[in-house]
Design an enzyme around this catalytic site. Structure first.
Site, PDB file in Angstrom:
ATOM      1  CG  LEU A  14      -2.025  -1.035   1.276  1.00 21.57           C
ATOM      2  CD1 LEU A  14      -2.686  -1.041   2.653  1.00 21.57           C
ATOM      3  CD2 LEU A  14      -3.076  -0.767   0.201  1.00 21.57           C
ATOM      4  CG  ASP A  54      13.619   1.406  12.151  1.00 24.59           C
ATOM      5  OD1 ASP A  54      12.425   1.251  12.477  1.00 24.59           O
ATOM      6  OD2 ASP A  54      14.534   0.658  12.559  1.00 24.59           O
ATOM      7  CG  ASN A  81       1.602   2.487   4.476  1.00 21.05           C
ATOM      8  OD1 ASN A  81       0.507   1.961   4.290  1.00 21.05           O
ATOM      9  ND2 ASN A  81       2.738   1.885   4.138  1.00 21.05           N
ATOM     10  CE1 TYR A 157      -2.167  -4.661  11.620  1.00 20.49           C
ATOM     11  CE2 TYR A 157      -4.537  -5.056  11.653  1.00 20.49           C
ATOM     12  CZ  TYR A 157      -3.417  -4.485  11.067  1.00 20.49           C
ATOM     13  OH  TYR A 157      -3.556  -3.727   9.930  1.00 20.49           O
ATOM     14  CE  LYS A 161      -2.843  -0.991  11.791  1.00 18.48           C
ATOM     15  NZ  LYS A 161      -2.020   0.067  11.158  1.00 18.48           N
TER      16      LYS A 161
END
Length: 232
Positions: A14, A54, A81, A157, A161
């Site tokens: 992406l 990084d 991103n 995860y 998020k």
């Protein structure tokens, strides 16, 4: 005046497609990646600038911000991103140490990058920040029966998020004059999904491009996918 943008984690997937599409608009785009060889190769192929970055390293992030400061003097659009998934570990077996990497990249990474680039964003006339999130971080979405049936429970995860979503809202509240939004790219065929996603990377970046290109009257403190608003 040319729009200047920077995309983290952009040597593939992406991120790379976002860089390609923004450069096609005539923007001056910085492709960043922690792997200098892969990042510089991708930037050369797309004919954009490259800056090593990084997101887990304060020094690396500061160096990238200094590069943009020296070369451009401002940053119009920041796209956070860079992100990683988590090992397939049952919730009851997950230790705190198992969460360290995903939280460092997916939560602390955007904070490091945003903080370092704030002076450059404030130097722009119409600054925007796009946080690449996921509906797996939406408490409303993950509680729906079809999601509960299809997506096994995990800690790392989704928690990362969800934290990024809250960070997005708090930045939007605090940073006057900077539009800050979160996006859900959708189930896209990338390394993160094992290329099982039904969307192409172009489809997955539609919402990223839309929020990166909003005008001054556009939204802030929102969460969006290709179809529109996403519940927190």
């Amino acid at each position: 005046m040319t729009t200047i943008a920077l995309v983290t984690g952009a040597n593939k997937g992406l991120g790379r497609e976002t860089v390609r599409r923004l450069a096609a608009l005539g923007w001056d785009v910085y492709l960043t990646a922690r792997d200098e060889a892969r990042g510089s190769a991708a930037a050369a192929e797309l004919d954009v600038r490259f800056a090593p970055l990084d997101v887990t390293s304060d020094a690396s992030v500061a160096a990238a911000a200094d590069t943009v400061r020296r070369q451009a003097g401002r940053l119009d659009v920041l796209i956070n991103n860079a992100g990683i998934g988590t090992p397939d570990i049952a919730v009851g077996d997950t230790r705190a140490a198992d969460l360290r990497a995903v939280l460092d990249v997916n939560v602390l990474g955007p904070v490091r990058v945003t903080n370092a680039f704030l002076p450059l964003l404030r130097a722009a006339e119409h600054p925007r920040i796009v946080m690449v999130s996921s509906t797996l971080g939406s408490i409303d979405f993950t509680g729906r029966p079809h999601v509960r049936a299809a997506v096994p429970p995990q800690l790392g995860y989704p928690a990362a998020k969800a934290a990024l979503n809250m960070i997005t809202v708090q930045y939007a509240r605090a940073l006057d004059g900077i539009q800050v939004n979160a996006v859900e790219p959708g189930f896209t065929a990338t390394d993160l999904t094992g290329h099982r996603g039904h969307q192409t990377v172009t489809e997955g970046t539609d919402v990223i491009i839309r929020l990166a290109t909003i005008g001054p009257s556009g939204p802030t403190a929102g969460f969006f996918d290709r179809a529109g608003d996403v519940p927190w």
